[in-house]
Every structure is written in C-alpha cells, then in structure tokens.
Design a protein around this motif. Structure first.
Motif, PDB file in Angstrom:
ATOM      1  N   VAL A   1      13.733   7.917  49.776  1.00 27.25           N
ATOM      2  CA  VAL A   1      13.929   6.566  50.317  1.00 27.25           C
ATOM      3  C   VAL A   1      15.114   5.893  49.619  1.00 27.25           C
ATOM      4  CG1 VAL A   1      12.884   4.264  50.516  1.00 27.25           C
ATOM      5  CG2 VAL A   1      11.562   6.288  51.135  1.00 27.25           C
ATOM      6  N   ARG A   2      15.249   6.124  48.316  1.00 24.52           N
ATOM      7  CA  ARG A   2      16.391   5.543  47.599  1.00 24.52           C
ATOM      8  C   ARG A   2      17.687   6.296  47.894  1.00 24.52           C
ATOM      9  NH1 ARG A   2      12.936   5.563  42.871  1.00 24.52           N
ATOM     10  NH2 ARG A   2      14.028   7.477  42.357  1.00 24.52           N
ATOM     11  N   GLY A   3      17.540   7.518  48.451  1.00 23.88           N
ATOM     12  CA  GLY A   3      18.731   8.326  48.730  1.00 23.88           C
ATOM     13  C   GLY A   3      19.333   8.919  47.467  1.00 23.88           C
ATOM     14  N   ASP A   4      18.496   9.311  46.511  1.00 25.08           N
ATOM     15  CA  ASP A   4      18.988   9.804  45.227  1.00 25.08           C
ATOM     16  C   ASP A   4      19.483  11.240  45.260  1.00 25.08           C
ATOM     17  OD1 ASP A   4      18.546   7.469  43.956  1.00 25.08           O
ATOM     18  OD2 ASP A   4      16.790   8.119  42.797  1.00 25.08           O
ATOM     19  N   CYS A   5      18.817  12.105  46.039  1.00 23.75           N
ATOM     20  CA  CYS A   5      19.171  13.518  45.967  1.00 23.75           C
ATOM     21  C   CYS A   5      20.250  13.835  46.998  1.00 23.75           C
ATOM     22  CB  CYS A   5      17.935  14.394  46.176  1.00 23.75           C
ATOM     23  SG  CYS A   5      17.142  14.147  47.750  1.00 23.75           S
ATOM     24  N   ASP A   6      21.054  14.869  46.719  1.00 27.13           N
ATOM     25  CA  ASP A   6      22.122  15.210  47.653  1.00 27.13           C
ATOM     26  C   ASP A   6      21.968  16.609  48.233  1.00 27.13           C
ATOM     27  OD1 ASP A   6      22.687  16.304  45.216  1.00 27.13           O
ATOM     28  OD2 ASP A   6      24.796  15.700  45.166  1.00 27.13           O
TER      29      ASP A   6
ATOM     30  N   PRO B   1       7.850  17.639  55.492  1.00 33.61           N
ATOM     31  CA  PRO B   1       8.088  16.199  55.307  1.00 33.61           C
ATOM     32  C   PRO B   1       8.696  15.548  56.542  1.00 33.61           C
ATOM     33  CG  PRO B   1       9.643  17.500  54.018  1.00 33.61           C
ATOM     34  CD  PRO B   1       8.617  18.445  54.541  1.00 33.61           C
ATOM     35  N   GLY B   2       9.408  16.348  57.365  1.00 36.22           N
ATOM     36  CA  GLY B   2       9.986  15.817  58.590  1.00 36.22           C
ATOM     37  C   GLY B   2       8.933  15.266  59.547  1.00 36.22           C
ATOM     38  N   ALA B   3       7.660  15.661  59.354  1.00 34.46           N
ATOM     39  CA  ALA B   3       6.590  15.159  60.213  1.00 34.46           C
ATOM     40  C   ALA B   3       5.715  14.142  59.494  1.00 34.46           C
ATOM     41  CB  ALA B   3       5.720  16.329  60.687  1.00 34.46           C
TER      42      ALA B   3
ATOM     43  N   GLN C   1       9.944   7.104  57.735  1.00 35.04           N
ATOM     44  CA  GLN C   1      11.214   7.316  58.432  1.00 35.04           C
ATOM     45  C   GLN C   1      12.459   7.260  57.527  1.00 35.04           C
ATOM     46  OE1 GLN C   1      11.190   8.452  61.579  1.00 35.04           O
ATOM     47  NE2 GLN C   1      13.381   8.809  61.309  1.00 35.04           N
ATOM     48  N   PRO C   2      12.569   6.303  56.609  1.00 35.13           N
ATOM     49  CA  PRO C   2      13.778   6.278  55.764  1.00 35.13           C
ATOM     50  C   PRO C   2      13.950   7.570  54.963  1.00 35.13           C
ATOM     51  CG  PRO C   2      12.503   4.262  55.463  1.00 35.13           C
ATOM     52  CD  PRO C   2      11.684   5.162  56.318  1.00 35.13           C
ATOM     53  N   ALA C   3      12.831   8.188  54.560  1.00 38.11           N
ATOM     54  CA  ALA C   3      12.896   9.453  53.824  1.00 38.11           C
ATOM     55  C   ALA C   3      13.398  10.564  54.744  1.00 38.11           C
ATOM     56  CB  ALA C   3      11.519   9.802  53.268  1.00 38.11           C
ATOM     57  N   ILE C   4      12.911  10.583  55.976  1.00 42.78           N
ATOM     58  CA  ILE C   4      13.344  11.589  56.947  1.00 42.78           C
ATOM     59  C   ILE C   4      14.837  11.406  57.244  1.00 42.78           C
ATOM     60  CG2 ILE C   4      13.022  12.422  59.322  1.00 42.78           C
ATOM     61  CD1 ILE C   4      10.075  11.573  59.060  1.00 42.78           C
ATOM     62  N   ASP C   5      15.254  10.143  57.390  1.00 45.88           N
ATOM     63  CA  ASP C   5      16.674   9.876  57.651  1.00 45.88           C
ATOM     64  C   ASP C   5      17.550  10.451  56.548  1.00 45.88           C
ATOM     65  OD1 ASP C   5      15.998   8.601  59.958  1.00 45.88           O
ATOM     66  OD2 ASP C   5      16.097   6.564  59.125  1.00 45.88           O
ATOM     67  N   HIS C   6      17.083  10.334  55.306  1.00 50.61           N
ATOM     68  CA  HIS C   6      17.903  10.875  54.210  1.00 50.61           C
ATOM     69  C   HIS C   6      17.955  12.400  54.260  1.00 50.61           C
ATOM     70  CE1 HIS C   6      20.217  10.736  50.587  1.00 50.61           C
ATOM     71  NE2 HIS C   6      19.398  11.590  49.997  1.00 50.61           N
TER      72      HIS C   6
ATOM     73  N   ILE D   1      21.571  14.787  54.246  1.00 53.12           N
ATOM     74  CA  ILE D   1      21.975  15.746  53.217  1.00 53.12           C
ATOM     75  C   ILE D   1      21.693  17.163  53.699  1.00 53.12           C
ATOM     76  CG2 ILE D   1      21.574  14.122  51.326  1.00 53.12           C
ATOM     77  CD1 ILE D   1      18.855  15.508  50.887  1.00 53.12           C
ATOM     78  N   PRO D   2      22.335  18.171  53.081  1.00 54.66           N
ATOM     79  CA  PRO D   2      21.953  19.545  53.461  1.00 54.66           C
ATOM     80  C   PRO D   2      20.514  19.834  53.046  1.00 54.66           C
ATOM     81  CG  PRO D   2      23.703  19.556  51.785  1.00 54.66           C
ATOM     82  CD  PRO D   2      23.417  18.127  52.089  1.00 54.66           C
TER      83      PRO D   2
END
Ligand code: SF4
Lengths: 115, 320
Positions: B207-212, B221-223, B227-232, B236-237
């Motif tokens: 959610v914070r967008g920490d990992c790349d 996790p996609g399910a 939503q913000p976590a899925i968006d991140h 990222i790859p």
C-alpha cells in the motif's frame, strides 16, 4: 479400468492436514478421495496431471521454463527492495528456498500470517 | 508465538474433556476437526467419546458449528478482549461489575458456569480462529487468550491453539522461525533479518509502494489484497508461481506453472499443532515443483554480483 490406490495420503487444504486419505487415481486425475471432507475432496479432484496451462508466461507471452527463470532472476536482481511473499500453498522445502531467496536478495520475506 | 501453552492434537484427542472454540467455525472451515481430533473421538481416558466431552463455542454469530456445541456464547462484535479479560479476573475471584459483563453480551450466570467448567475440567483446550485473531484487538486478543490458558493452569491442565487456515501457513511460520528467528514480516535489507510487522508486512509494504519487485508463491494476493496493494503489484515486476493461472499471474510479468503440493509435488506440510507430516503425491505433474523453481532462481542469482558491495558494512551507522 482399474484405478491405482494411494493409502494414507495427506490433504493440505486446511490446517487439519489429514494424513489418512485414500486416493484412487488413473495417473491423470484423482477420481475419489476417501475419508476426505467436502473441502478436501474438491481440492484433490480439482487438480490434475494434465497440461492445462503453458509452462511459463513472460510479459503475457508463452515462454520456456529457462527463459522464465532467467527473467525472474533478472527482475529480482534489478530491484532495490524485492518482496518474497506467500508460501501458504507450498511445501516446507520450497519455503526454505524462499527464505534463502529473500536472504540473498536483501529483500522482504513475509507470509499470509501478517494479514 | 513463543512461550505459548499448547499441545499436539493427539493429546487433545486422548485427554481433552473441555473444548472451547473461540471465533472459529470448524464445521465449515476445518470439517474433520471435530471427528478426528476433538469432541467425537473416544479414547482410553474418555471412553464414551462425545458424552465425556463438553464443547463451548464463542462467536459473534451462530454458525453451523453451534449445532455441535453444548453451549453457544454470543459475544458482542469487537468485545472478545474484554470478555477474555473478565474471565481472567473471574477465575481469580476478582471483582467484575454486571455492567462490564453486559457490555460483552454475556450474563453473570453464564460466565459463572463457564468459569466453573474451566476450573473443574481435567484437560481444557481453547482453539481460536480468525474471528478472534483478525478482528478488533488482533494479536492482543490471541495474547490475552493464551494468557488465560496459562493462568488456568493454576487450577487444572489448560492449553490453547490457533486454528490455522488453509494450506501450509503453519509451515511458513515454522520455516521462517527456523531460518531467520522470526515468523513473518521480515527484512534482510541490512544483510541480517529484522522483524517489524506493520513496517515489513506485505499489505503495508504494497500500500505504501515500498517494494520495487515482488515474488509471489503459493498465494493469490491479486484476489485477496486491498485494491491499492494490487495496483502496486501491477506497477512493479511481479513474479508468480502457482499451479493455476491466478489473478496474480494475470497481473504478473512472469508466471511459472508449478506442480500442486501434496497432489503432484512431494515434501512436508505442518499441521496446525506444528506437527510436520510427509506428503504423498499421487500424480506426476508435467510441471516442475515450487522447490525446484525457487532453487533454480537462487542458482541463477548466485551468478550475478551480490547486491551489497564487497566490504560494505553490514549495519547502518548513525550517519547512514
Ligand atoms: S480432508 Fe478436510 S479437514 Fe482434512 S485437511 Fe483436507 S480439507 Fe481439512
């Protein structure tokens, strides 16, 4: 056709991990999971040895296993803070490899427990 | 959860004459728990099986499991911690007001009986589910229940055990504890493991967008994630290992199909009481196992330069 029988198979669908299941299979699919509950039966009968999916997908396109492993290693190596996550539906042996992966990447390691 | 007062399911099956399920619905989520390990089993010490055992269910609503219970206690949502704290006081004969009891949805009469049963059983076991550990209070609720179990040992034998969910989550805890010293929420970014849930737990990180980059195995996790976590994960790859093409595979840059554990992949899985059991795969998969794929990625990575330059300090100094 006679089915092959595996006695005392282990169901990993829920935390009960019942290890008394009798599986009747024809090498491609499991036809019967005796002693398993409804959830366990669905788990055993829904997985087959058929080749339903491509071995690997890279950027949405079918790829070989070697290509996919190379791409995975590339992305993880490029990253500054890679995350290794999940490990619910996998074996302890794979989980140990995941811990080694996060360790050598200097990354994050986390499971479903943190939710 | 080091230091918890617990036992194996084998001991429960042999000896537990008083069983509490708290915030769980075994009838639907762990269907064979009753018959294989708890209330339905006959044993040397409890020869009459169900008749020799008492079961109490504590939950916010009457689930299918309530039918199996001798007593169903409907706790008000979010009041588990208060109820456990009241029980901790009552077993020690400390003063609790009627208003405090009513606030949890209980009556003094009901709790007096429960305390009496708890103190006078021979071997009590409390199983707690996500209804306790994932609602208001979270791990504080689990800690309170484990403390209650520990304190009951002043009167009789009492243990507590989490009802762990699907798959081999217990194994993941055990393996991470063994390999790193911590059960989850770990980072190696200083070259050694550090633990801080909330900072290093996946939902927060995403959610914070920490990992790349993200490597996802045996989870979708996609399910399941917000939503913000899925968006991140989409940004990222993401690399995904799964026997099926999942929601996560669809947003991933790399998906690798693997053999399903226990069905076509051999190995070990942990039961909820932390007992390791060998898997007996019946089928031969056309796909590699998770173990094999992760090992090969590890080997591939070993050919590349190590992320930390040689000679770099392993710890960050105060100057950064
Ligand atoms: S058979 Fe049912 S109760 Fe047993 S592990 Fe499988 S899903 Fe759980």
């Amino acid at each position: 056709m006679t089915l092959q029988v595996v006695n005392n198979a282990t169901c990993t669908f829920c935390g009960c991990v019942c290890d008394d299941i009798q599986l009747h299979h024809d090498e491609v699919r499991i036809h019967e999971a005796r002693k398993a509950c409804v959830l366990g039966t669905a788990w055993f009968l829904n997985h087959t040895a058929e080749k339903k999916y491509p071995v690997a997908l890279v950027d949405g396109k079918e790829a070989t296993l070697d290509e996919a492993i190379e791409a995975a290693a590339h992305h993880l190596h490029e990253a500054d803070m890679p995350l290794v996550y999940g490990m619910s539906n996998t074996t302890c042996e794979a989980q140990k490899e995941c811990a080694a992966l996060a360790d050598q990447l200097g990354g994050l390691l986390d499971s479903h427990t943190s939710l | 959860m080091g230091g918890k007062v617990t036992c194996t399911l084998g001991e429960v099956k042999q000896r537990a004459d008083f069983i509490v399920y708290w915030g769980g619905n075994p009838a639907e989520c762990h269907p064979r728990h009753f018959t294989k390990y708890t209330i339905m089993q006959k044993s040397r010490f409890l020869p009459r099986g169900r008749k020799d055992r008492t079961m109490v269910l504590v939950d916010i609503r009457e689930t299918k499991s309530a039918k199996a219970a001798d007593t169903f206690l409907q706790v008000k949502p979010g009041k588990d911690f208060e109820l456990i704290t009241i029980l901790r006081a009552m077993i020690k004969d400390q003063r609790v007001t009627d208003a405090q009891i009513e606030d949890t949805g209980m009556t003094r009469e009901v709790l007096d009986k429960l305390v009496d049963q708890m103190k006078n059983c021979k071997f009590g076991c409390m199983f707690f589910g996500m209804g306790l550990s994932m609602t208001r209070g979270k791990h504080m609720n689990s800690a309170a229940l484990l403390t209650l179990a520990a304190e009951l040992n002043a009167f009789t034998k009492f243990v507590a055990m989490p009802m762990r969910g699907h798959g081999n989550v217990t194994g993941a805890d055990v393996i991470m504890r063994w390999q790193t010293g911590y059960p989850f929420g770990i980072t190696f970014n200083r070259g050694y493991p550090r633990y801080n849930p909330g900072e290093f737990s996946t939902v927060d990180v995403l959610v914070r967008g920490d990992c790349d980059a993200a490597f996802i195995i045996g989870a979708d996790p996609g399910a399941t994630m917000p939503q913000p976590a899925i968006d991140h994960l989409k940004r990222i790859p993401t690399i995904c290992l799964d026997p099926h093409i999942t929601h996560t595979s669809k947003l991933a840059r790399v998906h690798i199909t693997t053999a399903p554990q226990g069905i076509a992949a051999p190995g070990t899985a942990y039961r909820m009481d932390e007992l390791p059991l060998p898997l007996k795969p019946a089928l031969k998969s056309p796909y590699p196992t998770d173990e094999e794929v992760v090992r090969r990625i590890n080997e591939e990575l070993q050919k590349k330069p190590f992320w930390m330059p040689e000679g770099a300090p392993l710890t960050m100094t105060a100057h950064g």
